[in-house]
Design a protein around this motif. Structure first.
Motif, PDB file in Angstrom:
ATOM      1  N   TRP A 262     -10.267   0.846  -4.425  1.00  0.00           N
ATOM      2  CA  TRP A 262      -9.501   1.981  -4.571  1.00  0.00           C
ATOM      3  C   TRP A 262      -8.299   1.870  -3.539  1.00  0.00           C
ATOM      4  N   PHE A 263      -7.442   3.049  -3.816  1.00  0.00           N
ATOM      5  CA  PHE A 263      -6.140   2.851  -2.976  1.00  0.00           C
ATOM      6  C   PHE A 263      -6.359   2.757  -1.489  1.00  0.00           C
ATOM      7  N   TYR A 264      -7.187   3.540  -0.967  1.00  0.00           N
ATOM      8  CA  TYR A 264      -7.344   3.834   0.576  1.00  0.00           C
ATOM      9  C   TYR A 264      -7.922   2.496   1.290  1.00  0.00           C
ATOM     10  N   ASP A 265      -7.604   2.362   2.488  1.00  0.00           N
ATOM     11  CA  ASP A 265      -8.327   1.443   3.317  1.00  0.00           C
ATOM     12  C   ASP A 265      -8.152   2.126   4.804  1.00  0.00           C
TER      13      ASP A 265
ATOM     14  N   SER B 246     -12.104   2.517 -10.251  1.00  0.00           N
ATOM     15  CA  SER B 246     -11.783   1.295  -9.885  1.00  0.00           C
ATOM     16  C   SER B 246     -10.385   0.622 -10.095  1.00  0.00           C
ATOM     17  N   HIS B 247      -9.614   0.146  -9.124  1.00  0.00           N
ATOM     18  CA  HIS B 247      -8.157  -0.648  -9.180  1.00  0.00           C
ATOM     19  C   HIS B 247      -8.668  -1.971  -9.764  1.00  0.00           C
TER      20      HIS B 247
ATOM     21  N   THR C 256      -2.505  12.153   3.542  1.00  0.00           N
ATOM     22  CA  THR C 256      -2.832  12.072   2.303  1.00  0.00           C
ATOM     23  C   THR C 256      -2.247  12.981   1.268  1.00  0.00           C
TER      24      THR C 256
ATOM     25  N   SER D 180       0.727  -1.210  -0.053  1.00  0.00           N
ATOM     26  CA  SER D 180       0.044   0.065  -0.241  1.00  0.00           C
ATOM     27  C   SER D 180       0.743   1.264   0.033  1.00  0.00           C
TER      28      SER D 180
ATOM     29  N   PRO E 215       1.282  -1.165  -6.499  1.00  0.00           N
ATOM     30  CA  PRO E 215       0.116  -0.883  -5.667  1.00  0.00           C
ATOM     31  C   PRO E 215      -0.613  -2.426  -5.302  1.00  0.00           C
TER      32      PRO E 215
ATOM     33  N   SER F 106      -5.723   8.088  -5.402  1.00  0.00           N
ATOM     34  CA  SER F 106      -5.996   7.029  -6.134  1.00  0.00           C
ATOM     35  C   SER F 106      -6.287   6.950  -7.506  1.00  0.00           C
ATOM     36  N   ASP F 107      -6.750   8.064  -8.153  1.00  0.00           N
ATOM     37  CA  ASP F 107      -7.038   8.097  -9.521  1.00  0.00           C
ATOM     38  C   ASP F 107      -5.538   8.252 -10.270  1.00  0.00           C
TER      39      ASP F 107
ATOM     40  N   VAL G  50     -14.492   6.935  -7.937  1.00  0.00           N
ATOM     41  CA  VAL G  50     -13.070   6.692  -7.817  1.00  0.00           C
ATOM     42  C   VAL G  50     -12.936   5.796  -8.951  1.00  0.00           C
TER      43      VAL G  50
END
Length: 931
Positions: A874-877, A628-629, A672, A392, A422, A575-576, A626
């Protein structure tokens, strides 16, 4: 929809409905094919491509799907029947009739590409089950199989479903996703149902070795199969449960032989090179093996002749190639790896699976998050190993050098790269294995996209050096830090840049030489510029003029440009950006053009400006889409409305997940912004003005102070102070601040919308509105709430689009619609047509002139509390603090409203006093004139 004998694909979550549909298809004379169910651990794009490939190769005539897959396959070219879970009453369930003659299809593992389909008859199945059971010796009266395995993989399908059906062995099943969330339920099921046999891949035994141990006296066999069996894992598991090693049964199996090829008992190993390999036992009855150049070939009465739609794959002796490498010793089968996993570097052979094991030994914390791949090295005309590690904080990792050196020491590799990527970058098969071929393809696409971007910027030999040697000491002589193969690569790079090779030079010395050759930077500052890109609310920076930028340019000796860009807050945009660099290259879609144009403005910024209005004040009341990864589009994204921002123009065509602003904690933004700055290698300048957020903005760069009465939250920077701050920031950063060639852009560009605005629309209210009227005018962008358009089309009603709800725009169109739906925000215009504000950003009104008063009273724009939870791909958790976040912004908003009211009353009083004074003066003047 499908004739008897046709192939019917099944896409259901594990459960009774899936079993019933399979049996029903069989009873109706169809050939059922269990297809892989989508999971969050697998890229939606890869799943979709795989499903399409399977349907084409297997000539699927009909799909039986559950509600979830029905939504994902709306545009499928194959007839689709959505069958909801029937809610089985287990107390009244009755046995079905025995079906004597039938055929089934199953899929290959897919480790080397998309899964292939294979057909087997009931005679094949009976024969294989009989031969396999000669070793297992399962008895209907005493044995119970317990399984969490999915039925779309051959171990779950054959060993834990078809075989027990034919042998009349009871099976206890559970959904794999539910088991992953609560692994101990496997022990519970074995204990409660007196399970005797359990099948799992190696990673399952790793997971259960961490679960609270249990005494399970009914168990006869723990079969480890479907992925390489680790002796270390087996020993760990038997020690954890305190059971004899003889209860472990390593198994070598594959769908091409229906299932089992060999079955062992206990933990017997053989040292092959530096690797300890476990015995999978002797072959089962009727199976023969031969080795051809180390590759395992298999033949049996039930082994595959050809995949569906392909020719015979067997050799002249009737054996088929497995793609596995192995050895035979004393009648025992030892599998050493996959043929496709063989890396040849400078004439030496290495197994990628051995590299994986070495990585896991060196850093156990990344187990399951890394994959060794082989990629071509065009400069040397050979292959090189590359280890991709998901993390991450991938762009902060600096242990690549240490890991690479450790692997070289263990395996003797001359050249190996470690790249951190990522989460969700690595592609897995339906069985949870890494698809090395896909992973390598995706990494090469990332590298190619970077190279193309570099070429478009004129190329950069220094950047190529940094990419090639990211982990070595750049100050030491190259002969001390690079091996012979790496020095060869170095010489090729510098020769392209017309630089001579010197063994004693360091990499930094080469960079200096490249600079003198004009390869890396332009020393003529008159031809360079600093670019300031602002994400702040435009009201905060409205006081800045071109004159201020000219003054800053004079002080710095470079041209300075300033551009305001309307983008989402930093957690969304970071994230984008990660999606753009690591995931977008595999999509190859023109629909990302607008996204690219805006994100590249940030990538080409010298300084990024943010403020607490756009970062903290507005987000908690909004919902964001967002990228989507996982490449999956959440259906809720179709209900997100946006104003007239350029950034989301194509969002109705892109893979999106959902994030609620109220689920992003305030204390998360500072972190962030730091990550965004580090990721882009660009300083971020932070402006604050809202007192209620001071505990989060206390260390921000510039606090707006004012001595005049104005609304808090509506202040603007003092431009002279702003110039001083930016000058100080750029001088502190020195040469690390990026400069760019002089552009043709305007020096000052602040024409974009004030701030990013997106809300969540109420589906129920929209449905009622659409059911009432027949013709609609959708006011706003196509990407805003595309659900509305889809719903109108589904109801066979008509619609037109309008760019604005201003009377002069929408008025001339009123004969073409019965109701207008504003999806681009509602403001203060008064119109004489029926109109509903699906997106409402102001508090004045949200509907006008609707014939039904009940419709006028509906809420079309959901509040933040009613918005959907944050997406998971997405990137965050982070852990949402929704209540605390909403409470904080509520206080800030109430204080701002109170202050507005107070200021309004005070200004009205002042105006009244001025008017009275003016009247008195007029009377005095009249009196003087009268005299």
């Amino acid at each position: 929809m499908a004739a008897p004998g046709a192939v019917v694909g099944l896409l259901h979550q594990s459960g009774p409905a899936l079993v019933l549909d399979w049996l029903a298809a069989l009873a109706a004379g169809f050939k059922p094919l269990m297809m892989q169910y989508p999971t969050k651990k697998q890229s939606f794009q890869y799943w979709s491509e795989s499903v399409s490939n399977t349907m084409a190769l297997a000539e699927v005539s009909l799909l039986l799907v559950d509600t979830h897959c029905g939504g994902l396959l709306e545009n499928s070219s194959v007839s689709t029947l959505c069958i909801p879970d029937p809610g089985i009453d287990h107390q009244t369930a009755a046995p079905i009739e025995v079906i004597e003659q039938f055929s089934i299809l199953q899929l290959s593992s897919g480790t080397t590409g998309h899964r292939k389909a294979m057909e087997f008859t009931s005679q094949n199945l009976h024969k294989h089950v009989h031969d396999y059971n000669e070793d297992l010796r399962l008895m209907p009266e005493s044995d119970v199989i317990v399984s969490w395995l999915p039925l779309y993989h051959d171990m779950g399908y054959v060993a834990c479903f078809v075989m027990p059906l034919l042998l009349k062995i009871p099976v206890v099943m559970m959904d794999p996703m539910i088991w992953v969330a609560n692994p101990v339920m496997l022990f519970d099921a074995i204990e409660n149902h007196h399970g005797t046999i359990c099948y799992m891949p190696n990673f399952g035994y790793e997971i259960m070795s961490k679960a609270t141990p249990r005494n399970l006296p009914s168990m006869k066999r723990w079969v480890s199969c479907s992925e390489p069996v680790s002796p270390e894992t087996c020993r760990k598991f038997v020690a954890h449960l305190n059971i004899p090693e003889t209860l472990i049964s390593p198994c070598y199996a594959m769908a091409e032989n229906i299932f089992a090829v060999a079955l062992g008992r206990g933990i017997s190993t053989l040292k092959i090179g530096a690797t300890e390999v476990i015995s999978c036992g002797p072959t089962i009855s009727g199976v023969k093996i031969k080795l051809v150049d180390g590759e395992v070939y298999v033949k049996s009465p039930t082994s595959l002749i050809n995949y569906v739609g392909t020719s015979d794959i067997r050799d002249e002796d009737g054996y088929y190639p497995t793609g596995d490498l192995g050895v035979m010793q004393s009648g025992q089968v030892y599998i050493t790896g996959r043929k496709g996993d063989l890396l040849i570097q400078a004439g030496k052979k290495f197994m990628l699976s051995d590299i994986d094991l070495a990585v896991n030994r060196l850093d156990p914390s990344i187990k399951g998050r890394s994959a060794a791949i082989q990629i071509p090295d065009p400069r040397l005309g050979t292959q090189k190993a590359c280890i991709l590690v998901e993390d991450s904080r991938f762009f902060q990792k600096s242990n690549g050098k240490e890991l690479a050196e450790g692997i070289k020491d263990i395996l003797g590799l001359e050249q190996v790269e470690v790249r951190h990527v990522p989460p969700r970058f690595l592609t897995k098969t339906s069985s949870g294995k890494f698809n090395r071929k896909k992973c390598a393809q995706h990494w090469l696409q990332v590298e190619q996209a970077r190279a193309q971007a570099s070429a478009e910027n004129g190329g950069d030999a220094t950047e190529e050096l940094r990419k090639t040697f990211p982990s070595v000491d750049w100050d030491l002589p190259c002969v001390e830090v690079l091996d012979s193969l790496s020095i060869t690569v170095l010489r090729l790079i510098i020769s392209d840049a017309n630089i001579a090779f010197h063994r004693e030079w360091s990499l930094n010395r080469y960079v200096q030489a490249l600079g003198k050759e004009g390869k890396t930077r332009d020393d003529d500052h008159s031809q360079q510029e600093f670019r300031i890109v602002s994400l702040a609310d435009s009201g905060v920076i409205k006081s800045i003029t071109e004159a201020h930028l000219e003054e800053l340019s004079r002080r710095l000796g470079l041209r300075v440009t300033f551009e305001h860009v309307c983008l989402p807050p930093s957690p969304i945009i970071l994230s984008d950006l990660i999606f753009q660099e690591y995931f977008m290259p595999r999509a190859n879609s023109e629909h990302f053009s607008v996204i690219n144009r805006h994100l590249n403005k940030l990538r080409n910024a010298s300084v990024i400006v943010v403020d607490d209005t756009a970062e903290l004040f507005y987000p908690p009341t909004q919902v964001y889409t967002v990228l989507s990864h996982n490449f999956e589009r959440d259906a809720k994204a179709d209900l997100v409305t946006t104003r007239w921002q350029r950034y989301p123009e194509n969002h109705h065509l892109l893979p999106l997940t959902i994030a609620s602003g109220c689920d992003i904690p305030f204390n998360h933004y500072n972190n962030t912004q730091s990550l965004l700055s580090e990721y882009l290698n660009t300083p971020i300048f932070r402006i604050c003005q809202i007192p209620e957020f001071s505990e989060f903005t206390g260390d921000w760069d510039y606090k707006i102070e004012t001595g005049k009465e104005t609304l808090r939250g509506d202040l603007s920077v003092d431009p002279d102070v702003f110039v001083d701050h930016i000058e100080s920031l750029l001088k502190r950063q020195g040469q690390s601040v990026r400069r760019f060639p002089i552009s043709q852009r305007n020096q000052l560009d602040v024409v974009d919308l004030a701030h990013y605005c997106s809300h969540y629309a109420s589906k129920e209210s929209i449905d009622k509105l659409i059911s009432t009227y027949s013709r609609f005018c959708i006011v706003g962008k196509t990407a805003s709430a595309p659900y509305i358009r889809k719903k109108i089309e589904l109801e066979n009603k008509s619609y037109i689009y309008a760019p604005s709800y201003a009377p002069e725009v929408i008025g001339p169109l009123k004969d073409q619609f019965d109701c207008a739906l504003s999806v681009g925000a509602m403001g203060g215009f008064k119109v004489d047509v029926p109109i509903a504000g699906i997106m409402r950003t102001g508090s004045r009104w949200n509907t006008l002139n609707l014939s039904d008063p009940n419709l006028a009273n509906l809420k079309y724009s959901e509040t933040a509390g009613a918005s959907p939870p944050s997406g998971s791909d997405w990137f965050y958790d982070f852990k949402p603090e929704r209540r605390a976040t909403l409470s904080k912004v509520k206080v800030a908003r109430e204080n701002r409203n109170d202050y507005t009211r107070e200021l309004k009353v005070k200004r009205e009083l002042e105006k009244k006093m001025r008017d009275e004074a003016k009247a008195v003066n007029q009377l005095k003047r009249a009196a003087r004139l009268a005299k």
